[in-house]
Design a protein around this motif. Structure first.
Motif, mmCIF file in Angstrom:
data_model
loop_
_atom_site.group_PDB
_atom_site.id
_atom_site.type_symbol
_atom_site.label_atom_id
_atom_site.label_comp_id
_atom_site.label_asym_id
_atom_site.label_seq_id
_atom_site.Cartn_x
_atom_site.Cartn_y
_atom_site.Cartn_z
ATOM 1 N N ILE A 47 7.473 6.738 1.202
ATOM 2 C CA ILE A 47 7.259 7.647 2.337
ATOM 3 C C ILE A 47 7.580 6.914 3.639
ATOM 4 C CG2 ILE A 47 5.525 9.043 3.549
ATOM 5 C CD1 ILE A 47 4.075 9.194 0.748
ATOM 6 N N ALA A 48 7.114 5.666 3.721
ATOM 7 C CA ALA A 48 7.388 4.855 4.925
ATOM 8 C C ALA A 48 8.896 4.725 5.124
ATOM 9 C CB ALA A 48 6.736 3.486 4.784
ATOM 10 N N GLU A 49 9.627 4.526 4.032
ATOM 11 C CA GLU A 49 11.082 4.378 4.105
ATOM 12 C C GLU A 49 11.720 5.655 4.652
ATOM 13 O OE1 GLU A 49 13.340 2.159 3.880
ATOM 14 O OE2 GLU A 49 15.042 3.534 3.789
ATOM 15 N N GLY A 50 11.218 6.814 4.191
ATOM 16 C CA GLY A 50 11.759 8.090 4.669
ATOM 17 C C GLY A 50 11.562 8.236 6.174
ATOM 18 N N ARG A 51 10.372 7.841 6.637
ATOM 19 C CA ARG A 51 10.117 7.912 8.080
ATOM 20 C C ARG A 51 11.068 6.992 8.839
ATOM 21 N NH1 ARG A 51 3.926 6.760 8.635
ATOM 22 N NH2 ARG A 51 4.207 6.419 10.842
ATOM 23 N N GLY A 52 11.199 5.790 8.333
ATOM 24 C CA GLY A 52 12.078 4.817 8.985
ATOM 25 C C GLY A 52 13.512 5.325 9.041
ATOM 26 N N VAL A 88 4.913 -10.610 4.737
ATOM 27 C CA VAL A 88 5.802 -9.806 3.880
ATOM 28 C C VAL A 88 4.977 -8.751 3.142
ATOM 29 C CG1 VAL A 88 7.321 -9.905 1.855
ATOM 30 C CG2 VAL A 88 7.428 -11.717 3.567
ATOM 31 N N ASN A 89 5.397 -7.484 3.233
ATOM 32 C CA ASN A 89 4.745 -6.426 2.451
ATOM 33 C C ASN A 89 5.729 -5.911 1.388
ATOM 34 O OD1 ASN A 89 6.478 -4.581 3.667
ATOM 35 N ND2 ASN A 89 4.970 -3.873 5.154
ATOM 36 N N GLY A 90 5.345 -4.846 0.700
ATOM 37 C CA GLY A 90 6.149 -4.363 -0.418
ATOM 38 C C GLY A 90 7.514 -3.824 -0.022
ATOM 39 N N ASN A 91 7.626 -3.265 1.181
ATOM 40 C CA ASN A 91 8.930 -2.750 1.630
ATOM 41 C C ASN A 91 9.840 -3.904 2.054
ATOM 42 O OD1 ASN A 91 7.230 -0.380 1.622
ATOM 43 N ND2 ASN A 91 8.843 0.650 2.765
ATOM 44 N N LEU A 115 -0.649 -7.398 2.178
ATOM 45 C CA LEU A 115 -0.422 -5.996 1.818
ATOM 46 C C LEU A 115 -1.448 -5.042 2.410
ATOM 47 C CD1 LEU A 115 0.526 -6.347 -1.953
ATOM 48 C CD2 LEU A 115 2.014 -6.367 0.050
ATOM 49 N N PHE A 116 -0.966 -3.870 2.734
ATOM 50 C CA PHE A 116 -1.840 -2.788 3.197
ATOM 51 C C PHE A 116 -2.621 -2.256 1.993
ATOM 52 C CE2 PHE A 116 -2.490 1.736 4.274
ATOM 53 C CZ PHE A 116 -3.209 1.578 5.447
ATOM 54 N N ASN A 117 -1.901 -1.984 0.895
ATOM 55 C CA ASN A 117 -2.533 -1.529 -0.353
ATOM 56 C C ASN A 117 -2.523 -2.707 -1.326
ATOM 57 O OD1 ASN A 117 -2.657 1.396 0.399
ATOM 58 N ND2 ASN A 117 -0.447 1.132 0.458
ATOM 59 N N ARG A 118 -3.485 -3.613 -1.154
ATOM 60 C CA ARG A 118 -3.445 -4.868 -1.903
ATOM 61 C C ARG A 118 -3.902 -4.715 -3.345
ATOM 62 N NH1 ARG A 118 -4.313 -10.615 -0.064
ATOM 63 N NH2 ARG A 118 -4.849 -11.729 -1.946
ATOM 64 N N GLU A 121 -1.736 -7.521 -8.915
ATOM 65 C CA GLU A 121 -0.454 -7.401 -9.650
ATOM 66 C C GLU A 121 0.706 -7.410 -8.657
ATOM 67 O OE1 GLU A 121 -2.998 -5.154 -10.091
ATOM 68 O OE2 GLU A 121 -3.698 -6.226 -11.879
ATOM 69 N N ARG A 122 0.557 -6.585 -7.607
ATOM 70 C CA ARG A 122 1.658 -6.493 -6.639
ATOM 71 C C ARG A 122 1.806 -7.808 -5.862
ATOM 72 N NH1 ARG A 122 3.201 -3.117 -2.418
ATOM 73 N NH2 ARG A 122 1.091 -2.515 -1.903
ATOM 74 N N MET A 123 0.685 -8.463 -5.526
ATOM 75 C CA MET A 123 0.749 -9.760 -4.835
ATOM 76 C C MET A 123 1.592 -10.744 -5.662
ATOM 77 S SD MET A 123 -1.018 -9.701 -1.966
ATOM 78 C CE MET A 123 -1.146 -11.440 -1.603
ATOM 79 N N VAL A 191 8.583 -5.619 13.731
ATOM 80 C CA VAL A 191 9.849 -4.902 13.501
ATOM 81 C C VAL A 191 9.469 -3.506 13.012
ATOM 82 C CG1 VAL A 191 12.002 -4.808 12.202
ATOM 83 C CG2 VAL A 191 11.039 -7.031 12.848
ATOM 84 N N ASP A 192 9.893 -2.484 13.727
ATOM 85 C CA ASP A 192 9.559 -1.098 13.361
ATOM 86 C C ASP A 192 10.580 -0.180 14.026
ATOM 87 O OD1 ASP A 192 8.268 1.523 13.157
ATOM 88 O OD2 ASP A 192 6.417 0.429 12.756
ATOM 89 N N LEU A 193 11.050 0.806 13.273
ATOM 90 C CA LEU A 193 12.059 1.716 13.835
ATOM 91 C C LEU A 193 11.460 2.776 14.757
ATOM 92 C CD1 LEU A 193 14.276 2.005 10.681
ATOM 93 C CD2 LEU A 193 15.179 1.592 12.973
ATOM 94 N N ASN A 194 10.134 2.912 14.748
ATOM 95 C CA ASN A 194 9.518 3.956 15.576
ATOM 96 C C ASN A 194 8.895 3.341 16.831
ATOM 97 O OD1 ASN A 194 8.048 5.960 16.722
ATOM 98 N ND2 ASN A 194 6.783 6.409 14.924
ATOM 99 N N ASP A 209 14.316 -1.784 15.337
ATOM 100 C CA ASP A 209 15.559 -1.869 14.575
ATOM 101 C C ASP A 209 15.197 -1.818 13.089
ATOM 102 O OD1 ASP A 209 18.271 -2.090 14.173
ATOM 103 O OD2 ASP A 209 18.403 -4.228 14.697
ATOM 104 N N ASN A 210 16.194 -1.525 12.259
ATOM 105 C CA ASN A 210 15.963 -1.539 10.821
ATOM 106 C C ASN A 210 15.759 -2.987 10.371
ATOM 107 O OD1 ASN A 210 16.162 -1.269 7.952
ATOM 108 N ND2 ASN A 210 17.268 0.652 8.286
ATOM 109 N N ILE A 211 14.773 -3.185 9.512
ATOM 110 C CA ILE A 211 14.481 -4.534 9.002
ATOM 111 C C ILE A 211 15.727 -5.173 8.374
ATOM 112 C CG2 ILE A 211 13.599 -3.644 6.765
ATOM 113 C CD1 ILE A 211 11.877 -6.486 8.422
ATOM 114 N N ILE A 212 16.599 -4.346 7.782
ATOM 115 C CA ILE A 212 17.783 -4.931 7.125
ATOM 116 C C ILE A 212 18.771 -5.510 8.155
ATOM 117 C CG2 ILE A 212 17.619 -3.556 4.997
ATOM 118 C CD1 ILE A 212 19.933 -1.896 5.943
#
Ligand code: PTJ
Length: 267
Positions: A47-52, A88-91, A115-118, A121-123, A191-194, A209-212
């Motif tokens: 969802i975050a990616e879609g917003r970005g 660094v987060n998941g995105n 992470l926001f949603n820590r 496993e994901r860590m 870094v945030d596009l919004n 700017d886009n993180i990429i």
């Protein structure tokens, strides 16, 4: 000699044709999807990616000169820092793992998974993914420090990582955490596009700017400034106007430059 045009060059990772007008955007989607499949990115990350993506489209999918100036100020801050940390987060892990490792090398910064949603496993999956892309040490797993004012899971940091940092790069950060880190006296680069989002508005340096594009650009500036005297780095930091950078990005979004978006129609 043949009349046939050469077939478009195809990216082997994503199987996307490189000459597609929205190649970068489609590649980004592909990496985020893969991040979710590998257990790196959260489903909220989609969802975050879609917003970005929507903001990037409005910005013409290009780095504004004001965002380039912000990237240079970010590089100067990281080079001047006693203890810089890249969060660094998941995105971020899905989109720019090798580029984060390059930036850490160029600025002698630590890398910390935060992470926001820590989940453990994901860590672990993100730390492994960063190591596969060349990271020697990845912080965040000790979680022996706290950011005051946040609830339990979101507050966890490493005491000798973000806990001890003076300058922190926090891409795609949540507003509450950006605020709490600022209250702790950390210099934040967001870094945030919004440009209307709370986190870039809290930051000493908002890179709209886009993180990429943003991470390799900060690295490029850091390499260029590697031998610059401290006085020059300090002048770059002092000369940067965060309010003006935010205003410029808002102006670009509101006024738009439809010419730049020609051939980049949403699909
Ligand atoms: O991996 P986790 O658990 O830490 O979660 C990470 C996300 C990003 C899901 C979490 O922090 C979140 O929910 O973030 P938000 O509140 O959706 O904010 C994300 C911000 O990043 C928004 O302002 C987006 O416009 C922006 N954004 C999204 N993609 C990009 C981006 N900015 C720069 N480059 C992008 N590619």
């Amino acid at each position: 000699m043949t009349d046939e045009a050469a077939p478009p060059e195809v990216d082997h990772e994503s199987e996307l044709p490189r000459d597609h007008p929205r190649y970068q955007s489609l590649l980004t989607r592909h990496r985020i999807e893969e991040g979710v499949e590998k257990g790196i990115t959260s489903t909220q990350g989609l969802i975050a990616e879609g917003r970005g993506e929507a903001f990037d489209y409005l910005l013409g999918e290009e780095t504004l000169p004001s965002a380039d100036a912000a990237a240079r100020a970010a590089a100067a801050h990281l080079l001047l820092a006693e203890h810089p940390v890249l969060s660094v987060n998941g995105n971020v892990a899905a989109l720019v793992p090798a580029e984060i490792v390059d930036l850490a090398e160029a600025t002698d910064a630590d890398i910390e998974v935060n992470l926001f949603n820590r989940t453990e496993e994901r860590m672990g999956a993100i730390a492994d993914h960063l190591r596969e892309h060349g990271a020697d040490e990845v912080k965040g797993l000790a979680a022996d420090g706290r950011i005051p004012g946040l609830n339990h899971e979101r507050a966890k940091v490493d005491a000798d990582g973000i806990g001890a940092a003076d300058v922190v790069l926090v891409p795609l950060e949540d507003g509450d955490r950006a605020e709490s880190l600022g209250e702790l006296g950390k210099t934040e680069i967001v870094v945030d596009l919004n440009p209307m989002s709370r986190s870039p508005r809290m930051a000493a340096v908002p890179v709209i700017d886009n993180i990429i594009r943003a991470v390799p650009n900060i690295t490029r500036h850091a390499r260029e400034l590697a031998d610059a005297p401290r006085g020059e780095l300090e002048r770059i930091v002092e000369g940067f106007d965060s309010e003006a950078a935010l205003r410029d990005a808002e102006r670009a979004i509101r006024e738009g430059d439809l010419g730049k978006r020609d051939g980049k129609d949403q699909e």
